[in-house]
Design an enzyme around this catalytic site. Structure first.
Site, mmCIF file in Angstrom:
data_model
loop_
_atom_site.group_PDB
_atom_site.id
_atom_site.type_symbol
_atom_site.label_atom_id
_atom_site.label_comp_id
_atom_site.label_asym_id
_atom_site.label_seq_id
_atom_site.Cartn_x
_atom_site.Cartn_y
_atom_site.Cartn_z
ATOM 1 N N LYS A 279 47.146 -61.224 64.246
ATOM 2 C CA LYS A 279 48.489 -61.470 63.727
ATOM 3 C C LYS A 279 49.138 -62.693 64.365
ATOM 4 O O LYS A 279 49.789 -63.487 63.683
ATOM 5 C CB LYS A 279 49.352 -60.221 63.914
ATOM 6 C CG LYS A 279 48.942 -59.111 62.966
ATOM 7 C CD LYS A 279 49.734 -57.835 63.180
ATOM 8 C CE LYS A 279 49.266 -56.767 62.204
ATOM 9 N NZ LYS A 279 49.954 -55.478 62.382
ATOM 10 N N ASP B 82 44.196 -56.387 66.509
ATOM 11 C CA ASP B 82 45.278 -56.479 65.533
ATOM 12 C C ASP B 82 46.312 -57.505 65.987
ATOM 13 O O ASP B 82 46.719 -58.387 65.228
ATOM 14 C CB ASP B 82 45.933 -55.101 65.398
ATOM 15 C CG ASP B 82 46.771 -54.972 64.147
ATOM 16 O OD1 ASP B 82 46.451 -55.633 63.147
ATOM 17 O OD2 ASP B 82 47.743 -54.207 64.164
ATOM 18 N N GLY C 118 52.942 -45.233 61.125
ATOM 19 C CA GLY C 118 53.303 -44.030 60.397
ATOM 20 C C GLY C 118 52.929 -44.140 58.929
ATOM 21 O O GLY C 118 52.884 -45.229 58.365
#
Length: 284
Positions: free
Chosen positions: A79, A75, A176
């Site tokens: 990015k 990830d 979250g």
């Protein structure tokens, strides 16, 4: 460049944010709700990167993702690759980015970090040096004066450093169910509201030259087996003057070297292969 970035704080036209839907699946930009400041973070980073590309002011990008789950390494790599491509306007392939995870970091490393007043974090970093970009992902030991030192828990941050802009930070919650849902829904709303808009974004097919990892310069935190009284002279003869750190009741010691290229460090470290227990790149 400074005026361009400042203008992002007043620029609330939603159509400028439409391009973000292209990166929605990657959750590259920070989630926002109905708070206009959240939108400013997203638009502000876009404006900053566009200005950096236009005026060639980009010197360094760093991204810090604190949601250390199973995919966080790839990830982070993807990015920082996307951010570099946006900043340079040229394509950077994530497969060309040297990537090193945090699985080898131990509790002993954090004990040394605590004694030094430093922190260890997984960074994606991109630096422009001439016409080449140095892009890499690795754990870094950083000092308390580093802008990303205080980023913890579920928060992510992007630091942009320009040769006239200085250092700016983009910071927000990155994990979250609610922040993620907010990011997805907000981008869907933007797309639905501008179905006929066509705003060119992204980068060209031209390849951005990427510097080999061996050309990148770091200081290094080293843990070595044995007593400093017996081995420190040899270590300093090889690496130069180095700060020494010891923990009580440990059969080892640690040093922080001066700056050198990765290639030079690897060549020097080969002579201490049996003694080196840990290597972490270090920056203040």
């Amino acid at each position: 460049m400074i005026s361009l970035f400042a203008s992002a704080y007043d620029f609330l036209y939603f159509k400028k944010a439409i391009f973000l839907h292209n990166l929605c699946a990657a959750k590259l930009f920070f989630p926002f709700s109905d708070n206009k400041n959240d939108l400013i973070y997203k638009v502000g980073l876009l404006e900053c990167l566009q200005g950096i590309r236009k005026y060639r002011l980009f010197t360094q990008l760093q991204i810090l993702l604190m949601n250390f789950c199973s995919h966080s390494l790839s990830d982070t790599c993807r990015k920082i690759t996307i951010l570099t491509s946006l900043a340079t306007g040229k394509e950077v392939n994530y497969e060309d980015v040297p990537t090193e995870g945090i699985t080898k970091i131990t509790d002993t490393d954090f004990k040394y970090a605590a004694k030094l007043g430093t922190s260890i974090k997984l960074f994606g970093t991109s630096r422009m040096e001439g016409n080449k970009a140095s892009v890499y992902v690795c754990p870094m030991m950083i000092g308390p004066d580093h802008p990303l030192f205080a980023v913890n828990d579920v928060y992510n941050a992007v630091m942009v450093r320009g040769n006239t802009l200085g250092t700016v930070m983009f910071y927000g919650s990155g994990a979250g169910k609610l922040p993620t849902a907010s990011a997805v829904v907000s981008d869907i709303v933007e797309i639905a509201g501008h179905m006929e808009d066509n705003i060119p974004t992204g980068w060209t097919d031209e390849k951005q030259p990427v510097a080999p990892m061996g050309e990148v310069t770091f200081s290094y935190f080293l843990r070595l087996a044995g007593k400093s009284a017996d081995k420190l002279a040899d270590v300093r003869a090889a690496f130069g003057e180095a700060e020494t750190i010891e923990l009580p009741e440990m059969d080892e010691f640690a040093v922080i070297t001066g700056e050198m290229t990765e290639a030079r460090f690897r060549k020097l470290a080969a002579a201490f292969e049996e003694d080196i227990r840990q290597t972490i790149r270090y920056t203040k």
